[in-house]
Design a protein around this motif. Structure first.
Motif, mmCIF file in Angstrom:
data_model
loop_
_atom_site.group_PDB
_atom_site.id
_atom_site.type_symbol
_atom_site.label_atom_id
_atom_site.label_comp_id
_atom_site.label_asym_id
_atom_site.label_seq_id
_atom_site.Cartn_x
_atom_site.Cartn_y
_atom_site.Cartn_z
ATOM 1 N N LYS A 424 3.079 33.865 24.625
ATOM 2 C CA LYS A 424 1.615 33.908 24.421
ATOM 3 C C LYS A 424 1.249 33.687 22.962
ATOM 4 C CE LYS A 424 0.372 36.708 28.451
ATOM 5 N NZ LYS A 424 1.741 36.629 29.038
ATOM 6 N N ILE A 425 2.184 33.128 22.240
ATOM 7 C CA ILE A 425 1.929 32.903 20.805
ATOM 8 C C ILE A 425 1.707 31.425 20.525
ATOM 9 C CG2 ILE A 425 2.867 33.138 18.465
ATOM 10 C CD1 ILE A 425 4.507 35.510 19.415
ATOM 11 N N ASP A 426 0.659 31.118 19.799
ATOM 12 C CA ASP A 426 0.429 29.768 19.253
ATOM 13 C C ASP A 426 0.886 29.787 17.804
ATOM 14 O OD1 ASP A 426 -2.483 29.570 21.224
ATOM 15 O OD2 ASP A 426 -0.789 28.170 21.326
ATOM 16 N N TRP A 427 1.875 28.907 17.528
ATOM 17 C CA TRP A 427 2.500 28.910 16.191
ATOM 18 C C TRP A 427 1.897 27.788 15.346
ATOM 19 C CZ3 TRP A 427 6.037 32.777 15.384
ATOM 20 C CH2 TRP A 427 6.542 33.415 16.514
ATOM 21 N N PHE A 428 1.472 28.147 14.167
ATOM 22 C CA PHE A 428 0.990 27.157 13.189
ATOM 23 C C PHE A 428 1.727 27.411 11.881
ATOM 24 C CE2 PHE A 428 -2.752 25.373 15.303
ATOM 25 C CZ PHE A 428 -2.948 26.275 16.330
ATOM 26 N N TRP A 429 1.470 26.534 10.910
ATOM 27 C CA TRP A 429 2.028 26.727 9.570
ATOM 28 C C TRP A 429 0.890 26.762 8.546
ATOM 29 C CZ3 TRP A 429 5.019 25.493 13.492
ATOM 30 C CH2 TRP A 429 6.352 25.892 13.474
ATOM 31 N N GLY A 430 1.034 27.611 7.567
ATOM 32 C CA GLY A 430 -0.001 27.725 6.533
ATOM 33 C C GLY A 430 0.022 26.530 5.612
ATOM 34 N N ASP A 431 1.207 25.942 5.451
ATOM 35 C CA ASP A 431 1.306 24.728 4.628
ATOM 36 C C ASP A 431 2.639 24.052 4.898
ATOM 37 O OD1 ASP A 431 2.695 25.525 1.411
ATOM 38 O OD2 ASP A 431 3.011 26.525 3.315
ATOM 39 N N GLU A 432 2.780 22.834 4.397
ATOM 40 C CA GLU A 432 4.010 22.089 4.641
ATOM 41 C C GLU A 432 4.272 21.146 3.479
ATOM 42 O OE1 GLU A 432 6.649 22.036 7.612
ATOM 43 O OE2 GLU A 432 7.024 21.854 5.462
ATOM 44 N N ARG A 433 5.548 20.990 3.193
ATOM 45 C CA ARG A 433 5.908 20.007 2.177
ATOM 46 C C ARG A 433 5.863 18.632 2.841
ATOM 47 N NH1 ARG A 433 9.892 23.880 0.600
ATOM 48 N NH2 ARG A 433 8.813 25.646 -0.315
ATOM 49 N N TRP A 434 5.644 17.580 2.029
ATOM 50 C CA TRP A 434 5.508 16.243 2.603
ATOM 51 C C TRP A 434 6.896 15.594 2.764
ATOM 52 C CZ3 TRP A 434 2.151 14.453 5.633
ATOM 53 C CH2 TRP A 434 1.965 13.072 5.850
ATOM 54 N N VAL A 435 7.666 16.197 3.690
ATOM 55 C CA VAL A 435 9.025 15.721 3.957
ATOM 56 C C VAL A 435 9.195 15.696 5.471
ATOM 57 C CG1 VAL A 435 9.982 16.665 1.794
ATOM 58 C CG2 VAL A 435 9.913 18.099 3.861
ATOM 59 N N PRO A 436 10.169 14.937 5.985
ATOM 60 C CA PRO A 436 10.396 14.942 7.444
ATOM 61 C C PRO A 436 10.777 16.340 7.913
ATOM 62 C CG PRO A 436 11.598 13.148 6.372
ATOM 63 C CD PRO A 436 11.084 14.009 5.271
ATOM 64 N N HIS A 437 10.547 16.629 9.142
ATOM 65 C CA HIS A 437 10.814 17.980 9.669
ATOM 66 C C HIS A 437 12.293 18.333 9.650
ATOM 67 C CE1 HIS A 437 6.732 18.360 11.956
ATOM 68 N NE2 HIS A 437 6.656 18.660 10.662
ATOM 69 N N HIS A 438 13.170 17.310 9.502
ATOM 70 C CA HIS A 438 14.609 17.660 9.449
ATOM 71 C C HIS A 438 15.078 17.858 8.004
ATOM 72 C CE1 HIS A 438 14.336 13.192 9.150
ATOM 73 N NE2 HIS A 438 15.223 13.405 8.157
ATOM 74 N N HIS A 439 14.151 17.711 7.042
ATOM 75 C CA HIS A 439 14.528 17.822 5.618
ATOM 76 C C HIS A 439 14.734 19.287 5.244
ATOM 77 C CE1 HIS A 439 14.150 17.628 1.236
ATOM 78 N NE2 HIS A 439 14.332 16.325 1.322
ATOM 79 N N SER A 440 15.658 19.565 4.382
ATOM 80 C CA SER A 440 15.974 20.968 4.024
ATOM 81 C C SER A 440 14.783 21.675 3.379
ATOM 82 C CB SER A 440 17.170 21.011 3.068
ATOM 83 O OG SER A 440 16.819 20.256 1.898
ATOM 84 N N ASP A 441 13.826 20.937 2.827
ATOM 85 C CA ASP A 441 12.656 21.586 2.201
ATOM 86 C C ASP A 441 11.562 21.920 3.214
ATOM 87 O OD1 ASP A 441 12.640 19.780 -0.999
ATOM 88 O OD2 ASP A 441 13.838 21.460 -0.196
#
Ligand code: 6PG
Length: 614
Positions: A424-441
């Motif tokens: 019942k949880i909707d997951w969001f992110w407060g911010d993101e680095r401009w890298v692909p989702h598989h990037h270590s950052d």
């Protein structure tokens, strides 16, 4: 609706409940204002209020705005008040001769009334060209000391400074304006004794419809099904009557009550509005012998409502039981009686509970980072259970960076697997680095590896910030759409996350709101994406508006490296209005989870109003 008991609402009590009230000052100007404010302080300080106003008024931002020509009187009033009550005095003067916004800092001292000592206060005098309101508003906000009472004396002509007044209204605990402009401060807000906002009403429409029987009748007629549905579809609303002021008030009542966005209101007397579904309507008025309102829509016959209005009557005084009764009755349309009476009762009772509730941040200080992670995880679980129990879903935005990672791993432990309603949880992110989702950052990758890949989340409810778009700005727009679609909110509402997790950088950034980014709570967007000069990198981030709309914000910081910025954030002052210091949830709560090293610069006694757990 039967009203249990029409209380005479004491404006001072409303302040105690944290309400925003407007006191009309008679044409006499500063004398009445000074008397009003001094009366407020003396009653608060001398025990007539055991409520938060005593705390909130122990130090206040006293903001006095007026014309440069009135400086001697306004300065004398501000000094008279500040010499009796510790304040930061902000004296802002509209000066036609000023070419730019200037500020001078001075200190004044005066013997206290008993002559036994001296009271000093700092005064910041701003002079601004009358057309520099926006910058003045930003300067005033930055100059205010956070989290204390803000008293604003608005001695400017409100019809020429409405934008500034609208902005200030959001900050003021007490806004004193000229008597005939109460409508310029449209919100009456009430908190209950637990500090939860419980009732809210648009002052303008309540004032209009509660001033005489005819207007009460108009309001009732416009709520009837035929008129109510035509209000939603009409493409033209014409109001005719012998008195332009009353007609304007009626049209103002309509678009305020309907929460329509005013697109343009040229002096020609035509107001163009846009409804939340995008449809448009023109409101205009005509002078005629009798009052009538004509609602027209292309595919339905016009509806004409007419009644002989006795014209404008004096706005009810606070101590007029008939008027208060009408206002209470009108407000009940918005807020169920028990809610409103609870809130008004809280204001009236000046209960002890409210005294402890300063809406200060709540601090939980743990001995070390492991304990911090454990306590933050426990709080996450608590909020998730509360939200799902309350409205069936828990919408959370996760923080990036290193600090929250330990908390995420904690949540992946068996003790939480059975307890948290993961599906019942909707997951969001407060911010993101401009890298692909598989990037270590990637913040997305970090949360997946530390938590989401180890618990039974509903994958369709994981809403990552896209980093595969043509630009961060495009990604931010797409993310905003996801948020809007999920909440289904009308264009002007700000969705309320149940929880937004944040970290804080040593420079005072939070999420990816860095110093120098032109972002603040007045920015209407929910997400922003672009180049961040401070780190020479692209980022996407939720905006202050969305963050400050959350029900709960948990801000995590650990380690001695953060002690300095944590102290500067919890003791904000006008030089250090860095982003994290401007996280002030409008209706929600801000909770800090610190380890002892990061809390080294904070004094426990300053946050007794919140919750301090060692
Ligand atoms: C990010 C975060 C950022 C972080 C702070 C603190 O993407 O990096 O959103 O705001 O929370 O920089 O980072 P640490 O927790 O690693 O100190």
């Amino acid at each position: 609706m039967a009203i249990a008991e029409a209380r005479i609402i004491d404006p001072f009590a409303l302040l105690d409940s944290g309400g925003t009230i407007a006191l009309g000052a008679d044409a006499g100007g500063t004398e009445r204002i000074e008397r009003t404010l001094t009366g407020l302080w003396s009653r608060a300080m001398h025990g007539e209020s055991d409520c938060q106003s005593v705390y909130r008024l122990s130090l206040s931002n006293l903001m006095v705005l007026g014309q440069a020509g009135d400086e001697p009187a306004l300065d004398a009033m501000a000094s008279s008040i500040a010499s009796q009550h510790p304040s930061r005095v902000l004296l802002a003067l509209a000066d036609p001769g000023a070419r730019e916004l200037t500020a001078t800092l001075s200190a004044s001292c005066r013997k206290n009334p008993t002559g036994s000592g001296v009271i000093c206060w700092e005064k910041i005098t701003l002079r601004f060209p009358p057309d520099e309101e926006e910058r003045l508003g930003s300067a005033l906000r930055a100059l205010m000391i956070g989290r204390i009472a803000t008293i604003v004396v608005f001695a400017l002509p409100t019809d020429r400074h409405r934008a500034l007044l609208r902005r200030i209204r959001r900050w003021a605990d007490l806004l004193v304006t000229q008597s005939d402009e109460l409508g310029a401060v449209p919100d009456l807000l009430f908190w209950d004794s637990n500090g939860n906002r419980k009732a809210r009403c648009h002052w303008l429409d309540r004032r209009w419809e509660s001033t005489n029987d005819v207007r009460t009748g108009w309001a009732a007629r416009l709520r009837e099904p035929d008129a109510a549905s035509l209000l939603e579809q009409a493409d033209s609303i014409v109001c005719a009557g012998p008195d332009a002021t009353t007609i304007r008030l009626l049209l103002g009542w309509i678009h305020t009550r309907m929460s329509w966005n005013v697109i343009s209101s040229p002096d020609s007397g035509v107001v163009r509005i846009r409804r939340h579904d995008g449809s448009r309507c023109r409101l205009r008025f005509e002078i005629a012998d009798t009052f009538s309102l004509t609602l027209s829509a292309t595919d339905s016959p016009p509806l004409v409502i007419d009644a002989t209005d006795t014209g404008p009557t004096a706005v009810g005084a606070w101590d007029d039981p008939v008027w208060v009764d009408r206002m209470l009755g009108a407000i009940h349309e918005d807020a169920p009686a028990e809610v409103f009476l609870t809130a008004a009762g809280a204001a009236y009772r000046l209960s002890e509970a409210a005294a402890g509730h300063l809406r200060l941040p709540r601090l939980t200080v743990s001995p070390d980072s492991d304990a911090l992670a454990a306590r933050a995880a426990a709080r996450f679980a608590e909020l998730a259970e509360e939200a799902v129990a309350a409205h069936g879903v828990f919408r959370v935005a996760l923080a990036g960076g290193r600090t929250p990672e330990a908390m995420y791993r904690e949540l992946a432990q068996p003790e939480y697997r059975a307890r948290i309603p993961w599906d019942k949880i909707d997951w969001f992110w407060g911010d993101e680095r401009w890298v692909p989702h598989h990037h270590s950052d990637s913040n997305y990758l970090m949360a997946r590896q530390a938590l989401l890949d180890h618990v039974p989340v509903d994958q369709s409810r994981v809403h990552s910030i896209p980093t595969d778009r043509n630009s961060p700005a495009e990604a931010a727009e797409d993310y905003e759409l996801v948020i809007r679609q999920l909440w289904g909110e009308r264009v002007w509402h700000t969705p309320a996350f149940d929880l937004i997790l944040l970290g804080i950088g040593e420079d005072g950034h939070t999420a990816s709101w860095f110093l120098g980014l032109e972002l603040d709570s007045s920015d209407y967007r929910f997400a922003w994406g672009g180049y961040v000069p401070a780190i020479d990198a692209n980022r996407v981030t939720l905006t202050p508006r969305l963050i400050n709309g959350a029900r709960h914000v948990l801000l995590l910081a650990e380690g001695s490296r953060k002690a300095g910025i944590v102290a500067q954030t919890l003791y904000p002052n006008w030089e250090h209005r860095h982003p994290a210091a401007r996280i002030e949830p409008r209706e929600g709560y801000l909770e800090w989870y610190l380890d002892r090293d990061a809390a080294a610069g904070v004094d426990e006694r300053d946050f007794a109003g919140g919750r301090w757990t060692r």
